[in-house]
Design a protein around this motif. Structure first.
Motif, PDB file in Angstrom:
ATOM      1  N   UNK A 145       0.825  -1.214   0.000  1.00 10.61           N
ATOM      2  CA  UNK A 145       0.000   0.000   0.000  1.00 10.61           C
ATOM      3  C   UNK A 145       0.856   1.260   0.000  1.00 10.61           C
ATOM      4  N   UNK A 146       2.004   1.204   0.659  1.00  9.01           N
ATOM      5  CA  UNK A 146       2.928   2.344   0.651  1.00  9.01           C
ATOM      6  C   UNK A 146       3.464   2.574  -0.761  1.00  9.01           C
ATOM      7  N   UNK A 147       3.764   1.500  -1.487  1.00 12.68           N
ATOM      8  CA  UNK A 147       4.252   1.620  -2.868  1.00 12.68           C
ATOM      9  C   UNK A 147       3.198   2.249  -3.774  1.00 12.68           C
ATOM     10  N   UNK A 148       1.918   2.065  -3.430  1.00 14.66           N
ATOM     11  CA  UNK A 148       0.821   2.661  -4.194  1.00 14.66           C
ATOM     12  C   UNK A 148       0.509   4.086  -3.747  1.00 14.66           C
ATOM     13  N   UNK A 149       1.173   4.542  -2.673  1.00 16.29           N
ATOM     14  CA  UNK A 149       0.909   5.884  -2.157  1.00 16.29           C
ATOM     15  C   UNK A 149      -0.346   6.002  -1.322  1.00 16.29           C
ATOM     16  N   UNK A 150      -0.836   4.867  -0.825  1.00 13.64           N
ATOM     17  CA  UNK A 150      -2.075   4.842  -0.039  1.00 13.64           C
ATOM     18  C   UNK A 150      -1.792   5.083   1.444  1.00 13.64           C
ATOM     19  N   UNK A 151      -0.653   4.606   1.923  1.00 21.54           N
ATOM     20  CA  UNK A 151      -0.282   4.771   3.330  1.00 21.54           C
ATOM     21  C   UNK A 151       1.135   5.317   3.418  1.00 21.54           C
ATOM     22  N   UNK A 152       1.439   5.853   4.592  1.00 18.94           N
ATOM     23  CA  UNK A 152       2.821   6.241   4.878  1.00 18.94           C
ATOM     24  C   UNK A 152       3.200   5.677   6.238  1.00 18.94           C
ATOM     25  N   UNK A 153       4.480   5.328   6.347  1.00 20.40           N
ATOM     26  CA  UNK A 153       5.007   4.749   7.582  1.00 20.40           C
ATOM     27  C   UNK A 153       6.000   5.725   8.189  1.00 20.40           C
ATOM     28  N   UNK A 154       5.981   5.793   9.509  1.00 19.25           N
ATOM     29  CA  UNK A 154       6.959   6.602  10.234  1.00 19.25           C
ATOM     30  C   UNK A 154       7.394   5.846  11.470  1.00 19.25           C
ATOM     31  N   UNK A 155       8.691   5.889  11.727  1.00 20.67           N
ATOM     32  CA  UNK A 155       9.184   5.253  12.946  1.00 20.67           C
ATOM     33  C   UNK A 155       9.000   6.203  14.116  1.00 20.67           C
ATOM     34  N   UNK A 156       8.804   5.635  15.259  1.00 14.66           N
ATOM     35  CA  UNK A 156       8.621   6.404  16.489  1.00 14.66           C
ATOM     36  C   UNK A 156       9.933   7.120  16.806  1.00 14.66           C
ATOM     37  N   UNK A 157       9.860   8.390  17.181  1.00 17.23           N
ATOM     38  CA  UNK A 157      11.054   9.204  17.433  1.00 17.23           C
ATOM     39  C   UNK A 157      11.966   8.579  18.491  1.00 17.23           C
ATOM     40  N   UNK A 158      11.419   8.136  19.597  1.00 13.24           N
ATOM     41  CA  UNK A 158      12.236   7.596  20.674  1.00 13.24           C
ATOM     42  C   UNK A 158      12.594   6.129  20.528  1.00 13.24           C
ATOM     43  N   UNK A 159      11.886   5.413  19.649  1.00 13.49           N
ATOM     44  CA  UNK A 159      12.099   3.969  19.511  1.00 13.49           C
ATOM     45  C   UNK A 159      11.876   3.581  18.051  1.00 13.49           C
ATOM     46  N   UNK A 160      12.954   3.402  17.314  1.00 14.39           N
ATOM     47  CA  UNK A 160      12.891   3.087  15.893  1.00 14.39           C
ATOM     48  C   UNK A 160      12.250   1.752  15.575  1.00 14.39           C
ATOM     49  N   UNK A 161      12.048   0.915  16.590  1.00 18.55           N
ATOM     50  CA  UNK A 161      11.395  -0.382  16.358  1.00 18.55           C
ATOM     51  C   UNK A 161       9.894  -0.229  16.172  1.00 18.55           C
ATOM     52  N   UNK A 162       9.340   0.865  16.672  1.00 19.79           N
ATOM     53  CA  UNK A 162       7.897   1.088  16.568  1.00 19.79           C
ATOM     54  C   UNK A 162       7.613   1.872  15.290  1.00 19.79           C
TER      55      UNK A 162
END
Length: 195
Positions: free
Chosen positions: A96-113
């Motif tokens: 879905x991200x490749x289609x531009x439908x969603x975007x992902x962001x990592x949590x500022x304090x914890x890159x695993x989230x």
């Protein structure tokens, strides 16, 4: 005498026809699970046909719907909401991200989230999906009265909860139980407005 009747020694033509008609029944024709799978397959096909016009595949719309309802979700919350394993949710989000439908962001304090949300394009697709699902639901429940719709929804939620608990996926049992109580309260009050 037909060839088929000749192949069945000691049987009359009527008995042979009855036996052959029984053989044509689906394997689980008296099974609730079989009926559920058939209804789900038909529903998925009808939804899938319509999703093609949105450049989506069946299953992806559920992710879009969940994100539209929640706003932003972690990958773990999304997987729990959809009752799928995290790698399955992750794979769908990647597509879905490749289609531009969603975007992902990592949590500022914890890159695993990783938090996921819909883009503007995703929000537009969510509105279209909502209309599409309503159309298919109207087709599926044609002739059902509001009480039957509520009862069916409640029974299906209970069946889903039973299977989720058996599989160790109990994340949303409390929310489902709360909705069951709401449905029962509406039924007791005679409220037929909500279907």
């Amino acid at each position: 005498m037909s060839v088929a009747e000749q192949d069945l020694p000691g049987r009359s033509g009527d008995a042979a026809r009855r036996k052959s008609s029984k053989a044509l029944r689906p394997p689980g024709s008296r099974s609730v699970g079989w009926a559920l799978v058939q209804a789900a397959r038909m529903h998925r096909g009808r939804v899938g046909d319509r999703l093609a016009s949105l450049d989506l595949f069946a299953g992806q719309e559920q992710v879009v719907q969940a994100l539209a309802a929640a706003g932003t979700m972690t990958m773990g919350d999304l997987a729990a909401t959809l009752r799928v394993r995290p790698p399955t949710a992750s794979k769908t989000i990647t597509r879905l991200a490749a289609l531009g439908v969603v975007e992902r962001r990592t949590e500022a304090g914890d890159g695993r989230i990783v938090r996921v949300r819909l883009t503007e394009s995703g929000l537009a697709k969510a509105a279209a999906i909502e209309r599409l699902w309503e159309e298919v639901e109207d087709e599926m429940l044609d002739g059902f009265d509001p009480k039957e719709k509520r009862r069916l929804r409640k029974l299906l939620r209970r069946a889903t909860r039973n299977l989720a608990e058996a599989a160790g996926l109990e994340a949303h049992a409390a929310a489902d139980a709360a909705e069951d109580l709401e449905t029962e309260a509406l039924e007791a009050a005679g409220d037929d407005d909500r279907d």
